[in-house]
Design a protein around this motif. Sequence first.
Motif, PDB file in Angstrom:
ATOM      1  N   ASN A 140      15.265   5.265   2.675  1.00 39.91           N
ATOM      2  CA  ASN A 140      15.625   4.861   1.915  1.00 39.91           C
ATOM      3  C   ASN A 140      15.202   5.089  -0.102  1.00 39.91           C
ATOM      4  OD1 ASN A 140      17.383   3.210  -0.333  1.00 39.91           O
ATOM      5  ND2 ASN A 140      16.407   1.568  -0.525  1.00 39.91           N
ATOM      6  N   GLY A 141      16.104   6.007  -0.583  1.00 39.35           N
ATOM      7  CA  GLY A 141      15.144   6.086  -1.816  1.00 39.35           C
ATOM      8  C   GLY A 141      14.392   7.861  -1.419  1.00 39.35           C
ATOM      9  N   LYS A 142      14.607   8.138  -0.319  1.00 36.54           N
ATOM     10  CA  LYS A 142      13.611   9.120  -0.145  1.00 36.54           C
ATOM     11  C   LYS A 142      14.448  10.735  -0.040  1.00 36.54           C
ATOM     12  CE  LYS A 142      10.195   7.228  -0.175  1.00 36.54           C
ATOM     13  NZ  LYS A 142       9.049   6.444   0.509  1.00 36.54           N
ATOM     14  N   THR A 143      13.159  11.988  -0.187  1.00 36.66           N
ATOM     15  CA  THR A 143      14.289  12.714  -0.167  1.00 36.66           C
ATOM     16  C   THR A 143      13.813  13.340   0.621  1.00 36.66           C
ATOM     17  OG1 THR A 143      14.760  12.994  -2.388  1.00 36.66           O
ATOM     18  CG2 THR A 143      14.636  15.089  -0.803  1.00 36.66           C
ATOM     19  N   ILE A 144      14.449  13.856   2.226  1.00 36.73           N
ATOM     20  CA  ILE A 144      13.918  14.257   3.325  1.00 36.73           C
ATOM     21  C   ILE A 144      14.147  16.247   3.592  1.00 36.73           C
ATOM     22  CG2 ILE A 144      15.091  14.563   5.854  1.00 36.73           C
ATOM     23  CD1 ILE A 144      14.664  11.182   4.511  1.00 36.73           C
ATOM     24  N   ILE A 145      13.366  16.698   3.822  1.00 34.77           N
ATOM     25  CA  ILE A 145      12.168  17.800   4.051  1.00 34.77           C
ATOM     26  C   ILE A 145      12.433  18.252   5.117  1.00 34.77           C
ATOM     27  CG2 ILE A 145      11.094  20.056   3.423  1.00 34.77           C
ATOM     28  CD1 ILE A 145       9.788  18.378   1.631  1.00 34.77           C
ATOM     29  N   LEU A 146      14.319  19.014   6.048  1.00 32.52           N
ATOM     30  CA  LEU A 146      13.609  18.526   7.759  1.00 32.52           C
ATOM     31  C   LEU A 146      13.909  20.286   7.736  1.00 32.52           C
ATOM     32  CD1 LEU A 146      15.009  16.735   9.875  1.00 32.52           C
ATOM     33  CD2 LEU A 146      17.352  17.022   9.378  1.00 32.52           C
ATOM     34  N   ASN A 147      12.749  20.567   9.053  1.00 34.89           N
ATOM     35  CA  ASN A 147      13.140  21.268  10.032  1.00 34.89           C
ATOM     36  C   ASN A 147      13.126  21.807  11.408  1.00 34.89           C
ATOM     37  OD1 ASN A 147      11.852  23.707  11.282  1.00 34.89           O
ATOM     38  ND2 ASN A 147       9.730  23.393  10.841  1.00 34.89           N
ATOM     39  N   THR A 148      14.601  21.700  11.579  1.00 36.26           N
ATOM     40  CA  THR A 148      14.950  21.796  12.701  1.00 36.26           C
ATOM     41  C   THR A 148      14.671  22.970  13.309  1.00 36.26           C
ATOM     42  OG1 THR A 148      17.636  21.162  12.949  1.00 36.26           O
ATOM     43  CG2 THR A 148      16.049  19.685  12.423  1.00 36.26           C
ATOM     44  N   THR A 149      14.974  23.027  14.637  1.00 34.78           N
ATOM     45  CA  THR A 149      15.062  24.311  15.777  1.00 34.78           C
ATOM     46  C   THR A 149      16.361  25.602  15.538  1.00 34.78           C
ATOM     47  OG1 THR A 149      13.777  23.603  17.697  1.00 34.78           O
ATOM     48  CG2 THR A 149      14.590  25.489  18.048  1.00 34.78           C
ATOM     49  N   ASN A 150      17.417  24.118  15.588  1.00 34.20           N
ATOM     50  CA  ASN A 150      18.536  25.299  15.270  1.00 34.20           C
ATOM     51  C   ASN A 150      18.936  25.083  13.597  1.00 34.20           C
ATOM     52  OD1 ASN A 150      18.534  26.583  18.201  1.00 34.20           O
ATOM     53  ND2 ASN A 150      17.783  24.891  18.804  1.00 34.20           N
ATOM     54  N   GLY A 151      19.550  23.563  13.729  1.00 33.68           N
ATOM     55  CA  GLY A 151      20.092  22.999  12.788  1.00 33.68           C
ATOM     56  C   GLY A 151      20.538  23.289  11.555  1.00 33.68           C
TER      57      GLY A 151
END
Length: 245
Positions: A97-108
């Motif tokens: 909640n309220g956070k910014t997610i930095i997302l690193n995935t294999t394909n998506g």
Amino acid sequence: MIKELEVFTSATSFQEDEMRGKTAVMIDVLRASSTIVTALANGAKGVIPVADMGAGSKISQSMDTENILLCGEKDGEKIEGYDLGNSPFEYTPELVNGKTIILNTTNGTKALMRASHARHITVGSFLNLGSVVEYLKDKERIILVCAGWRGRLSLEDLLCAGNIIYELTSGELPDTAFDGAKVAFGLYEKFGDDIEKTVLSSNHAHRLQDIVGTEDLSYCSRVNAMDVLPVMKEGIITDFHGKEK
Ligand code: MLT
């Protein structure tokens, strides 16, 4: 009125320039799309997709560390040193909640970066299928970008693309549908009566089952569980109208 309807079968199956002027829907049922939708439903402020670990750490270093979470997986497993992996169950309201997610995935997230020339970009999964279909109703040139797995097609992504097309066209494929859209539509007609069973039979489900069990797989097979509409603008994905039903 739909003028163009196409499905690309993996993150690397298209030229980035082909996205210009289009509305893109990135689909990675297992699990990046489902995780993004869940994170936003649980109050995450936004999700910044990145193509690799280098980009992830660069962005995280440039931001206020209190409000960000560095998240993602490689080959299904949480990356060492990251705050969270890529299971939607990790993205609880308490944590995101309220956070910014930095997302690193294999394909998506790679598919999202490669689709970033599109005019509009959203994120599709079974969980938010209805919201995506509504969003597409006034769009003319639509490309469903399946993330796939390392350049190969993934059954669960193509099935979700077919389900979106089926709902969008009320079961009548328009003449403007390209071959990829026809294949996805046909797949949904054949296997759409049991989404979970079909998802569980996919190659990536087998891969993940050994790492995380079946809970994520069943969760990601739920249709229309959330009203989330993730829209990506200037590199950040936020929710247009998100709350769990
Ligand atoms: C991906 O981006 O390839 C996936 O979301 C992998 C996963 O975590 O299942």
